[in-house]
Design an enzyme around this catalytic site. Structure first.
Site, PDB file in Angstrom:
ATOM      1  N   ASN A 104      81.736  83.322 -59.404  1.00 52.17           N
ATOM      2  CA  ASN A 104      80.924  82.194 -59.343  1.00 52.17           C
ATOM      3  C   ASN A 104      79.569  82.163 -60.291  1.00 52.17           C
ATOM      4  OD1 ASN A 104      82.324  80.704 -57.359  1.00 52.17           O
ATOM      5  ND2 ASN A 104      81.214  81.880 -55.762  1.00 52.17           N
TER       6      ASN A 104
ATOM      7  N   GLN B 182      77.274  79.937 -57.018  1.00 56.97           N
ATOM      8  CA  GLN B 182      76.481  81.347 -57.031  1.00 56.97           C
ATOM      9  C   GLN B 182      75.233  81.187 -56.019  1.00 56.97           C
ATOM     10  OE1 GLN B 182      75.678  82.754 -60.741  1.00 56.97           O
ATOM     11  NE2 GLN B 182      75.388  84.922 -60.047  1.00 56.97           N
TER      12      GLN B 182
ATOM     13  N   HIS C 192      79.049  89.233 -59.577  1.00 56.25           N
ATOM     14  CA  HIS C 192      79.787  90.049 -58.547  1.00 56.25           C
ATOM     15  C   HIS C 192      81.295  89.171 -58.721  1.00 56.25           C
ATOM     16  CE1 HIS C 192      77.644  86.996 -56.642  1.00 56.25           C
ATOM     17  NE2 HIS C 192      78.573  86.622 -55.908  1.00 56.25           N
TER      18      HIS C 192
ATOM     19  N   HIS D  91      84.442  88.321 -55.912  1.00 52.33           N
ATOM     20  CA  HIS D  91      84.933  88.262 -54.654  1.00 52.33           C
ATOM     21  C   HIS D  91      86.488  88.708 -54.620  1.00 52.33           C
ATOM     22  CE1 HIS D  91      81.616  85.937 -52.950  1.00 52.33           C
ATOM     23  NE2 HIS D  91      81.296  85.313 -54.198  1.00 52.33           N
TER      24      HIS D  91
HETATM   25  P1  AMP Z   1      78.183  84.087 -54.329  1.00 56.68           P
HETATM   26  O1  AMP Z   1      78.070  82.721 -53.578  1.00 56.68           O
HETATM   27  O2  AMP Z   1      79.370  83.987 -55.269  1.00 56.68           O
HETATM   28  O3  AMP Z   1      76.822  84.339 -55.068  1.00 56.68           O
HETATM   29  O4  AMP Z   1      78.447  85.275 -53.387  1.00 56.68           O
HETATM   30  C1  AMP Z   1      77.402  85.854 -52.667  1.00 56.68           C
HETATM   31  C2  AMP Z   1      78.121  86.875 -51.572  1.00 56.68           C
HETATM   32  O5  AMP Z   1      77.027  87.969 -51.111  1.00 56.68           O
HETATM   33  C3  AMP Z   1      78.238  85.870 -50.363  1.00 56.68           C
HETATM   34  O6  AMP Z   1      79.511  85.780 -49.806  1.00 56.68           O
HETATM   35  C4  AMP Z   1      77.395  86.651 -49.221  1.00 56.68           C
HETATM   36  O7  AMP Z   1      77.902  86.613 -48.139  1.00 56.68           O
HETATM   37  C5  AMP Z   1      77.388  88.087 -50.138  1.00 56.68           C
HETATM   38  N1  AMP Z   1      76.040  88.722 -49.498  1.00 56.68           N
HETATM   39  C6  AMP Z   1      74.645  88.240 -49.669  1.00 56.68           C
HETATM   40  N2  AMP Z   1      73.897  89.413 -49.388  1.00 56.68           N
HETATM   41  C7  AMP Z   1      74.824  90.456 -49.175  1.00 56.68           C
HETATM   42  C8  AMP Z   1      74.411  91.807 -48.606  1.00 56.68           C
HETATM   43  N3  AMP Z   1      73.180  91.872 -48.248  1.00 56.68           N
HETATM   44  N4  AMP Z   1      75.454  92.626 -48.371  1.00 56.68           N
HETATM   45  C9  AMP Z   1      76.730  91.981 -48.425  1.00 56.68           C
HETATM   46  N5  AMP Z   1      77.014  90.657 -49.082  1.00 56.68           N
HETATM   47  C10 AMP Z   1      75.987  90.106 -49.209  1.00 56.68           C
END
Ligand code: AMP
Ligand code: ZN
Length: 135
Positions: A85, A92, A98, A100
């Site tokens: 995203n 995002q 990152h 997924h």
């Molecule tokens: P996005 O919405 O693509 O920015 O995805 C962010 C992702 O990061 C989400 O699926 C969250 O659950 C994950 N996330 C946020 N903080 C952490 C963390 N400290 N450790 C592991 N995953 C995280």
């Protein structure tokens, strides 16, 4: 800069690391869509795909292939989504690039529908030209 994924990627905050090399750390998502949901994090900060170098972008997606294969074997899932995203509007929430890798099971509760945009073939063709002209 206070970036949680920088801290995790560099090992300053503990995480459930499944893979690490010089450029990336791969962790388990803290709030997984399904068990086995992984996140591929570059160790250098880039807010999104526009800021990430071509070299690291290429390496990140090659790594996504490797992680997808491991996730498939580990979870015995029926499918895998690879998602990335860029921008709040695109979903995002953490502004450090990152990828997924999400295992999918028949009948699971993951919602990723695109819906569909009302348009016509002329508009699609015209937009195709605009995209070509911006490459
Ligand atoms: P996005 O919405 O693509 O920015 O995805 C962010 C992702 O990061 C989400 O699926 C969250 O659950 C994950 N996330 C946020 N903080 C952490 C963390 N400290 N450790 C592991 N995953 C995280
Ligand atoms: Zn960062």
């Amino acid at each position: 800069m206070d970036c949680i994924f920088c801290k995790i990627a560099k090992g300053e905050i503990p995480s459930t690391t499944v893979y690490e090399d010089n450029d990336f750390r791969v962790i388990q998502d803290i709030n997984p869509a399904n068990l086995g949901h992984c996140l591929i994090l570059p160790k250098t900060h880039a807010a999104n795909i526009y800021e990430l170098s071509e070299e690291l972008t290429g390496k990140a997606f090659m790594l996504a292939k490797k992680i997808a294969a491991a996730v498939q074997k580990a979870t015995d899932c029926d499918g895998v989504n690879i998602l990335q995203n860029n921008g709040e509007t695109a979903g995002q929430t953490v502004f450090h690039f990152h990828i997924h890798v999400i295992p999918r099971l028949k009948g699971d509760d993951v919602k990723l529908g695109f819906g569909s945009f009302k348009t016509d073939s002329e508009s699609i063709a015209a937009m195709g030209e605009r995209i070509k002209n911006n490459l």
